[in-house]
Design a protein around this motif. Structure first.
Motif, short mmCIF file in Angstrom:
data_model
loop_
_atom_site.label_atom_id
_atom_site.label_comp_id
_atom_site.label_asym_id
_atom_site.label_seq_id
_atom_site.Cartn_x
_atom_site.Cartn_y
_atom_site.Cartn_z
N GLY A 17 0.81 -1.22 0.00
CA GLY A 17 0.00 0.00 0.00
C GLY A 17 0.84 1.26 0.00
N ALA A 20 2.85 2.88 -5.24
CA ALA A 20 2.63 1.95 -6.36
C ALA A 20 1.33 1.18 -6.17
N SER A 47 0.78 -4.29 4.82
CA SER A 47 1.24 -4.69 6.15
C SER A 47 1.19 -3.51 7.13
N VAL A 50 5.30 -3.02 7.97
CA VAL A 50 6.37 -2.60 7.05
C VAL A 50 6.02 -1.22 6.50
N ILE A 53 8.08 3.47 1.54
CA ILE A 53 9.34 4.19 1.35
C ILE A 53 9.10 5.69 1.54
N VAL A 55 9.30 8.49 0.00
CA VAL A 55 10.20 9.58 -0.37
C VAL A 55 9.76 10.21 -1.68
N GLY A 56 9.29 9.40 -2.61
CA GLY A 56 9.07 9.86 -3.99
C GLY A 56 8.26 11.13 -4.10
N GLY A 58 8.82 13.85 -6.57
CA GLY A 58 8.74 14.59 -7.84
C GLY A 58 7.99 13.74 -8.86
N VAL A 192 1.24 -10.13 5.01
CA VAL A 192 1.25 -11.36 4.22
C VAL A 192 2.40 -12.24 4.72
N THR A 223 5.20 -4.74 -3.13
CA THR A 223 5.75 -4.82 -1.77
C THR A 223 7.09 -4.09 -1.64
N MET A 347 8.84 -0.36 -6.63
CA MET A 347 10.16 -0.82 -6.17
C MET A 347 10.29 -2.34 -6.21
N PHE A 351 14.61 -0.45 -8.93
CA PHE A 351 14.76 0.96 -8.56
C PHE A 351 16.10 1.49 -9.04
N LEU A 360 7.86 6.99 -10.34
CA LEU A 360 6.39 7.05 -10.33
C LEU A 360 5.83 7.02 -11.75
C1 LIG Z 1 15.60 8.28 -1.99
C2 LIG Z 1 14.45 8.09 -2.90
C3 LIG Z 1 13.93 9.18 -3.60
C4 LIG Z 1 12.88 9.00 -4.50
N1 LIG Z 1 12.42 10.07 -5.23
C5 LIG Z 1 11.49 9.86 -6.18
C6 LIG Z 1 11.02 10.94 -6.98
O1 LIG Z 1 11.39 12.10 -6.82
N2 LIG Z 1 10.10 10.67 -7.93
C7 LIG Z 1 9.63 9.41 -8.14
O2 LIG Z 1 8.84 9.19 -9.07
N3 LIG Z 1 10.01 8.39 -7.35
C8 LIG Z 1 10.94 8.58 -6.39
N4 LIG Z 1 11.32 7.54 -5.61
C9 LIG Z 1 10.67 6.23 -5.78
C10 LIG Z 1 9.28 6.22 -5.15
O3 LIG Z 1 9.35 6.62 -3.80
C11 LIG Z 1 8.70 4.82 -5.23
O4 LIG Z 1 8.81 4.33 -6.52
C12 LIG Z 1 7.23 4.87 -4.90
O5 LIG Z 1 7.02 5.43 -3.64
C13 LIG Z 1 6.64 3.49 -4.93
O6 LIG Z 1 7.10 2.72 -3.88
P1 LIG Z 1 6.40 1.33 -3.66
O7 LIG Z 1 4.96 1.55 -3.45
O8 LIG Z 1 6.83 0.44 -4.75
O9 LIG Z 1 7.08 0.74 -2.34
P2 LIG Z 1 6.85 1.10 -0.80
O10 LIG Z 1 6.48 2.53 -0.60
O11 LIG Z 1 8.07 0.60 -0.10
O12 LIG Z 1 5.59 0.24 -0.35
C14 LIG Z 1 5.70 -1.13 -0.08
C15 LIG Z 1 4.39 -1.62 0.52
O13 LIG Z 1 4.47 -3.03 0.64
C16 LIG Z 1 3.96 -3.40 1.89
N5 LIG Z 1 4.50 -4.70 2.29
C17 LIG Z 1 5.79 -5.08 2.35
N6 LIG Z 1 5.87 -6.35 2.82
C18 LIG Z 1 4.59 -6.76 3.03
C19 LIG Z 1 4.01 -7.95 3.54
N7 LIG Z 1 4.75 -8.99 3.92
N8 LIG Z 1 2.65 -8.00 3.64
C20 LIG Z 1 1.88 -6.98 3.25
N9 LIG Z 1 2.38 -5.84 2.78
C21 LIG Z 1 3.73 -5.72 2.68
C22 LIG Z 1 4.35 -2.28 2.83
O14 LIG Z 1 3.59 -2.27 4.01
C23 LIG Z 1 4.08 -1.09 1.91
O15 LIG Z 1 2.72 -0.75 2.01
C24 LIG Z 1 12.33 7.72 -4.68
C25 LIG Z 1 12.81 6.64 -3.93
C26 LIG Z 1 13.86 6.82 -3.06
C27 LIG Z 1 14.38 5.63 -2.29
#
Ligand SMILES: Cc1cc2nc3c(=O)[nH]c(=O)nc-3n(C[C@H](O)[C@H](O)[C@H](O)COP(=O)(O)OP(=O)(O)OC[C@H]3O[C@@H](n4cnc5c(N)ncnc54)[C@H](O)[C@@H]3O)c2cc1C
Length: 520
Positions: A17, A20, A47, A50, A53, A55-56, A58, A192, A223, A347, A351, A360
């Motif tokens: 959640g 992404a 979860s 967990v 991240i 941060v994203g 822009g 999970v 995740t 991610m 990444f 994004l």
């Molecule tokens: C330093 C940094 C700067 C960034 N800057 C940018 C930017 O400027 N522009 C941009 O487009 N992107 C940027 N990004 C990338 C952007 O933050 C991510 O692509 C975006 O937030 C998507 O993350 P995500 O949802 O894939 O992962 P996450 O935000 O990590 O979410 C993972 C999810 O999985 C869940 N999860 C994990 N394990 C389990 C489990 N066992 N059971 C149930 N749920 C679970 C967690 O609870 C969480 O909800 C940046 C990233 C970093 C590290």
């Protein structure tokens, strides 16, 4: 050929959640909510243990279309996510290392872009005007701290093109609210614990700590770095790209404005440092600042010191006792993204450092394709998966080329990091070929194979010529014929820039006005 339709794909389970997961939920649910022939249900499980991240910050202009599709009014989005307008990126100190040297990669395409390539004409005056200022008004607008639109401009429309800076945590909350209250997405907060396969290798269900097994036809792995389904369950290998893109670490911190009336920059500021670069993103509530660097070329302590000095120099405040958040990542991506009935997005798919904010936008592109081409049944899923993998592997490679371009063009000699970044062995062959070609002809649409490239020839032009690259193009008859047209485009651009600078409101001023009464 077996034409018997097998299991229909109606039950989508998204694990994760973060941005992404919720973007995917919003895009799939809004695409299928009015579908009379097919009932598609979307369940998102995230979860409680967990953290995301978060941060994203822009985005690209594509986010305007994505938010509209999910049905979020722009003023709600701006207010709820402390969001501001982003018109591109200003690069500082990338070429020679001198911070006085800057260039823009704006979101507006060069004037006349689909009709004429202005590079050869601009090159004759390159000492008098930067490429970005010759062909686009956006650098002038950003330099004055102005917004990309007027108060009267309708929601999501623009005077000059824009995306956003946003607070990722608040963004996920807003998407969640929209998805669960209006788009019928089922939301489970649960961890999970296991992924359960069936006999032919598909995922049948995921087991959770409190809600038992959740069954699905298609599983979307969002995740994050855990990559629980595609990485851990299916063991799809990770392709490490650290040999090309050296950065594997980031320090992120939130810095308050000294005063509530401080200007909000309408572009991301990316400042090169000896082992990486610093991002500086202005939201309405604070600035998000961070240093992304290579652990091979800098210790964490040196990186922290570099970040501290930047914050002191740009805001006059010390970071004080607030510790930056440290994030380690492995630059790269999975060898494929869609395997059997599981597709990884965000991610969980891979990444690369946040230069040019490409994460994004990849999530949005993935969400668009998965929602629009959601396989009707299990028979056709492998066909869609094959097409998806080919397209997204191509896209990751092109993004890697484009990010590497920023380093290859640098003339910095102040550290091994910058010198090694230009080493032939670290530059992909595809990029080397393009750079060889562009010595003699400027980037054109045809240099890049797809119509919907993530980074167009326009983006390559802005970075190449912003970084001082020279193209020794032959004069051609076509060039002479179009010289008057080119001259007129340059003059019109200068006039338009003056008009915009005189008429657009300040970025903070417009955001404050929207906070008061919303846009039209
Ligand atoms: C330093 C940094 C700067 C960034 N800057 C940018 C930017 O400027 N522009 C941009 O487009 N992107 C940027 N990004 C990338 C952007 O933050 C991510 O692509 C975006 O937030 C998507 O993350 P995500 O949802 O894939 O992962 P996450 O935000 O990590 O979410 C993972 C999810 O999985 C869940 N999860 C994990 N394990 C389990 C489990 N066992 N059971 C149930 N749920 C679970 C967690 O609870 C969480 O909800 C940046 C990233 C970093 C590290």
């Amino acid at each position: 050929m077996n034409s018997e339709p097998r299991q229909a794909i109606n039950n989508v389970v998204i694990v994760g959640g973060g941005s992404a997961g919720w973007l995917l939920a919003g895009l799939i649910a809004s695409e299928h909510i009015d579908d009379e022939h097919r009932h598609v249900s979307v369940t998102l499980v995230e979860s409680p243990d967990v953290r995301t991240i978060g941060v994203g910050e822009g985005t690209w202009p594509t986010m305007r279309t994505t938010l509209q599709k999910i049905g979020i009014p722009e003023s709600d989005f701006l207010l709820r996510c402390s969001a501001s307008f982003k018109q591109g990126t200003k690069f500082v100190g990338w070429s020679s290392g001198d911070d006085a040297e800057t260039y823009y990669h704006p979101f507006t395409a060069p004037a006349g872009y689909t009709d004429i390539n202005l590079v050869p004409y601009w090159q004759k005056h390159r000492d008098a005007v930067s490429f970005a200022n010759a062909v686009s008004t956006q650098g002038y607008v950003c330099d004055k701290g102005l917004a990309p639109k007027q108060k009267e401009t309708p929601e999501y429309a623009y005077v000059v093109n824009y995306g956003y800076h946003l607070d990722a945590g608040k963004f996920a909350e807003l998407l969640q609210e929209r998805c669960t209250t209006l788009l019928g997405v089922r939301h489970l907060v649960d961890h999970v614990t296991r992924v359960n396969g069936d006999l032919d290798g598909d995922i049948r269900s995921v087991s959770t700590a409190k809600n038992g097994d959740i069954e699905g036809d298609l599983f979307v792995d969002c995740t994050g770095f855990a990559s629980l389904l595609l990485g851990k369950h299916y063991q799809v290998p990770y392709i490490d790209k650290r040999d090309i893109l050296f950065n594997d670490s980031a320090l992120a911190i939130q810095v308050p404005y000294a005063d509530d009336s401080d200007p909000i920059a309408s572009q991301t500021i990316s400042t090169a440092r000896s082992a990486g670069w610093i991002w500086d993103i202005g939201l309405t509530s604070r600035r998000g600042i961070g240093y992304t660097y290579s652990s091979k070329y800098s210790t964490d302590e040196d990186a922290q010191e570099t970040l501290r000095r930047y914050i002191e120099a740009t805001s006059g405040t010390a970071t004080g006792s607030v510790e930056p958040r440290k994030i380690r990542f492995q630059p790269g991506h999975r060898g494929k993204f869609w395997h059997r009935n599981c597709v990884a997005v965000g991610m969980a798919a891979g990444f690369l450092e946040p230069l040019e904010a490409s994460a994004l936008v990849l999530v949005e592109l993935a969400g668009k394709m998965i929602s629009e081409e959601l396989p009707a049944n299990r028979n056709v899923m492998d066909i869609v998966a094959k097409r998806y993998n080919e397209l997204f592997l191509y896209r990751w490679d092109r993004i890697i080329d484009f990010l590497k371009l920023h380093y290859v063009l640098s003339k910095r000699t102040d550290s091994a990091y910058w010198i090694d970044n230009r080493g032939d062995e670290s530059v992909p062959q595809s990029l080397r070929e393009l750079l060889a070609l562009w010595q003699y002809q400027p980037p054109e649409h045809r240099d890049l194979a797809h119509v919907d490239e993530v980074f167009s020839a326009a983006s390559y032009q802005y970075v190449l010529y912003g970084m001082g690259f020279e193209t020794h193009a032959r004069d051609s008859a076509r060039q002479s014929r179009d010289a008057i047209k080119a001259q007129k485009l340059f003059e019109d651009n200068t006039k338009m820039a003056s008009r915009l600078v005189a008429n657009l409101p300040g970025n903070r001023k417009l955001l404050d006005m929207i906070g008061g009464t919303g846009t039209q």
